[in-house]
Design a protein around this motif. Structure first.
Motif, short mmCIF file in Angstrom:
data_model
loop_
_atom_site.label_atom_id
_atom_site.label_comp_id
_atom_site.label_asym_id
_atom_site.label_seq_id
_atom_site.Cartn_x
_atom_site.Cartn_y
_atom_site.Cartn_z
N SER A 175 -26.94 -43.66 -15.38
CA SER A 175 -27.60 -43.78 -16.80
C SER A 175 -28.39 -44.62 -16.40
CB SER A 175 -26.45 -44.70 -17.46
OG SER A 175 -26.35 -45.65 -17.33
N ALA A 176 -28.48 -45.48 -14.90
CA ALA A 176 -29.28 -45.90 -14.25
C ALA A 176 -30.59 -45.53 -13.65
CB ALA A 176 -28.75 -47.17 -13.17
N LEU A 177 -29.70 -44.02 -13.57
CA LEU A 177 -31.03 -43.27 -12.66
C LEU A 177 -31.72 -42.17 -13.80
CD1 LEU A 177 -28.91 -41.43 -10.21
CD2 LEU A 177 -30.17 -43.90 -10.07
N TRP A 178 -31.27 -42.73 -15.37
CA TRP A 178 -32.37 -41.28 -15.93
C TRP A 178 -33.40 -41.38 -16.27
CZ3 TRP A 178 -28.33 -43.13 -20.36
CH2 TRP A 178 -26.65 -41.37 -20.27
N VAL A 179 -33.87 -42.65 -16.26
CA VAL A 179 -35.11 -43.12 -16.49
C VAL A 179 -36.34 -42.90 -14.93
CG1 VAL A 179 -37.01 -45.09 -16.66
CG2 VAL A 179 -34.40 -45.10 -18.44
N PRO A 180 -35.77 -43.33 -14.24
CA PRO A 180 -36.33 -42.87 -12.97
C PRO A 180 -36.25 -41.53 -12.96
CG PRO A 180 -34.68 -44.28 -12.35
CD PRO A 180 -34.74 -43.97 -14.13
N ARG A 181 -35.98 -40.83 -12.54
CA ARG A 181 -35.59 -39.72 -12.77
C ARG A 181 -36.53 -39.44 -13.64
NH1 ARG A 181 -29.49 -37.25 -11.80
NH2 ARG A 181 -29.05 -38.49 -9.81
N PHE A 182 -36.57 -39.41 -15.28
CA PHE A 182 -37.33 -38.80 -16.10
C PHE A 182 -38.42 -38.85 -15.57
CE2 PHE A 182 -40.08 -39.24 -19.98
CZ PHE A 182 -39.72 -37.63 -20.54
N VAL A 183 -39.02 -39.98 -15.15
CA VAL A 183 -40.04 -40.38 -14.78
C VAL A 183 -41.01 -39.68 -13.24
CG1 VAL A 183 -42.04 -42.04 -13.92
CG2 VAL A 183 -40.50 -43.29 -15.15
N ILE A 184 -40.03 -39.54 -12.52
CA ILE A 184 -40.22 -38.57 -11.30
C ILE A 184 -40.42 -37.18 -11.84
CG2 ILE A 184 -39.71 -37.76 -9.77
CD1 ILE A 184 -38.37 -40.40 -8.58
N PHE A 185 -39.92 -36.61 -12.38
CA PHE A 185 -39.66 -35.05 -12.97
C PHE A 185 -41.29 -34.90 -14.12
CE2 PHE A 185 -35.26 -35.00 -12.09
CZ PHE A 185 -35.61 -33.79 -10.89
N ARG A 186 -41.92 -36.07 -15.12
CA ARG A 186 -42.72 -35.74 -15.58
C ARG A 186 -44.09 -35.57 -14.83
NH1 ARG A 186 -43.80 -40.66 -19.53
NH2 ARG A 186 -43.72 -41.47 -17.83
N GLU A 187 -43.71 -36.68 -14.08
CA GLU A 187 -45.08 -36.63 -13.20
C GLU A 187 -45.30 -35.71 -12.53
OE1 GLU A 187 -47.96 -39.05 -12.93
OE2 GLU A 187 -46.07 -39.88 -15.33
N LEU A 188 -44.42 -34.58 -11.40
CA LEU A 188 -44.38 -33.26 -11.08
C LEU A 188 -44.75 -32.73 -11.96
CD1 LEU A 188 -41.56 -34.20 -8.99
CD2 LEU A 188 -43.58 -34.48 -7.66
N GLY A 189 -44.34 -32.75 -13.34
CA GLY A 189 -44.48 -31.14 -14.53
C GLY A 189 -43.56 -30.32 -14.37
N LEU A 190 -42.63 -31.02 -14.14
CA LEU A 190 -41.15 -30.28 -13.65
C LEU A 190 -40.41 -30.19 -15.42
CD1 LEU A 190 -40.20 -30.31 -10.39
CD2 LEU A 190 -41.19 -28.60 -11.37
N THR A 191 -40.85 -31.27 -16.80
CA THR A 191 -39.66 -31.18 -17.96
C THR A 191 -40.02 -30.15 -17.83
OG1 THR A 191 -41.56 -32.30 -18.70
CG2 THR A 191 -40.63 -33.84 -17.64
N ASP A 192 -39.04 -29.37 -19.15
CA ASP A 192 -38.52 -27.96 -19.48
C ASP A 192 -38.64 -27.39 -19.21
OD1 ASP A 192 -38.84 -27.26 -22.11
OD2 ASP A 192 -40.83 -26.94 -22.25
N THR A 193 -38.33 -27.37 -17.45
CA THR A 193 -38.23 -26.36 -17.03
C THR A 193 -36.51 -26.70 -16.83
OG1 THR A 193 -38.34 -28.10 -14.63
CG2 THR A 193 -40.15 -25.72 -15.99
N TYR A 194 -35.75 -25.70 -16.27
CA TYR A 194 -34.36 -25.94 -15.78
C TYR A 194 -34.51 -26.88 -13.57
CZ TYR A 194 -32.91 -22.85 -18.92
OH TYR A 194 -32.78 -22.22 -20.15
#
Length: 277
Positions: free
Chosen positions: A119-138
């Motif tokens: 659970s400690a990795l959820w927020v940093p991972r989400f921020v990283i993938f959002r900045e990379l434009g990879l959200t809403d993908t697999y």
């Protein structure tokens, strides 16, 4: 009665009891799913349906697109599980080739990484993938496989490789094989039980992952099976058979995968049982 025969009967009874304990939830889901929609959660003598019906399955597939979600989950698993096995086995074999000091350091780092809550990795991972434009993908769902998913799988391979006699590795090196060839032709065939075990654990992890799809997926057509079950869970309590039907659909592929792997795991264990003796 001889002691050996009594012990044999005791083992059979213990295995039968354990089988009943593990099959009880599946039997409950099956019996509940065969009730007609619009009924409350079955209990007691109501568990066995008087008039079995498949209407709950039709209702489940009509409420959410379980077919597409099932295929989406299979796609994630089909990519993530082989990647997990490949990367974890490479990392575990590489650790055996390190110097003792570097090996101890890597073991310490792996154990420390295991102590970090997911659970400690959820927020940093989400921020990283959002900045990379990879959200809403697999990609965010499969990305952990590029690191072996968890250090536990790497340590399992490392422990298995450590049991291989060093003479085999030295003989392969004298034959002119490089590290990659030694891993592929010597090491991996001798740790097949670990490979099957890690593949099964990785399958269960990615198949049942709920938080990852919930964080990263927005388009309903990309949803995986756990998200579909969450929608069914939000139905009225009188639609419990529909939820149980969806849960059964999600459980059967995992049971099939476990049954297939179990036979190969036991067979490979017998073939490679001399390792470390």
């Amino acid at each position: 009665m001889p002691v050996d025969r009594l012990a044999g009967w005791a083992r059979r009874l213990a295995v039968a009891f354990a089988g009943l304990v593990f099959l009880a939830p599946l039997a409950y889901m099956l019996a509940g799913a065969l009730h007609e929609p619009g009924l409350p959660r079955p209990h007691g003598f109501d568990l066995i349906p008087a008039h079995p019906s498949l209407d709950s399955f039709d209702r489940a597939f009509a409420t959410v697109d379980l077919g597409r979600e099932l295929l989406n989950s299979l796609l994630v698993v089909a990519i993530a599980v082989p990647l997990t096995v490949l990367v974890a086995s490479w990392a575990g074999f590489a650790m055996t080739r390190l110097s003792p000091r570097a090996r101890r350091a890597m073991l310490a780092v792996s154990l420390l990484a295991l102590m970090v809550p997911l659970s400690a990795l959820w927020v940093p991972r989400f921020v990283i993938f959002r900045e990379l434009g990879l959200t809403d993908t697999y990609v965010p769902l499969i990305a952990p496989a590029l690191m072996g998913t968890t250090p536990l799988y790497v340590l399992l391979f490392y422990w298995s490789y450590r049991r291989i006699p060093g003479d085999l590795i030295d003989a392969a090196r004298l034959e002119g094989l490089g590290p990659l060839a030694i891993w592929r032709r010597v090491a991996m065939p001798l740790v097949r039980p670990t490979t099957f075990a890690v593949a099964t654990l990785a399958f269960l992890f990615y198949w049942g992952d709920f938080v990852g799809p919930l964080l990263y997926l927005d388009t309903p057509s990309r949803f995986t099976l756990p998200l579909g079950l969450n929608v069914l869970r939000g139905l009225a309590p009188s639609d419990a058979p529909v939820l149980l039907a969806g849960a059964l659909v999600a459980t059967v592929p995992a049971l099939i995968a476990f049954a297939v792997v179990q036979g190969r795991f036991l067979r490979s264990t017998r073939l490679a049982g001399w390792l470390g003796r």
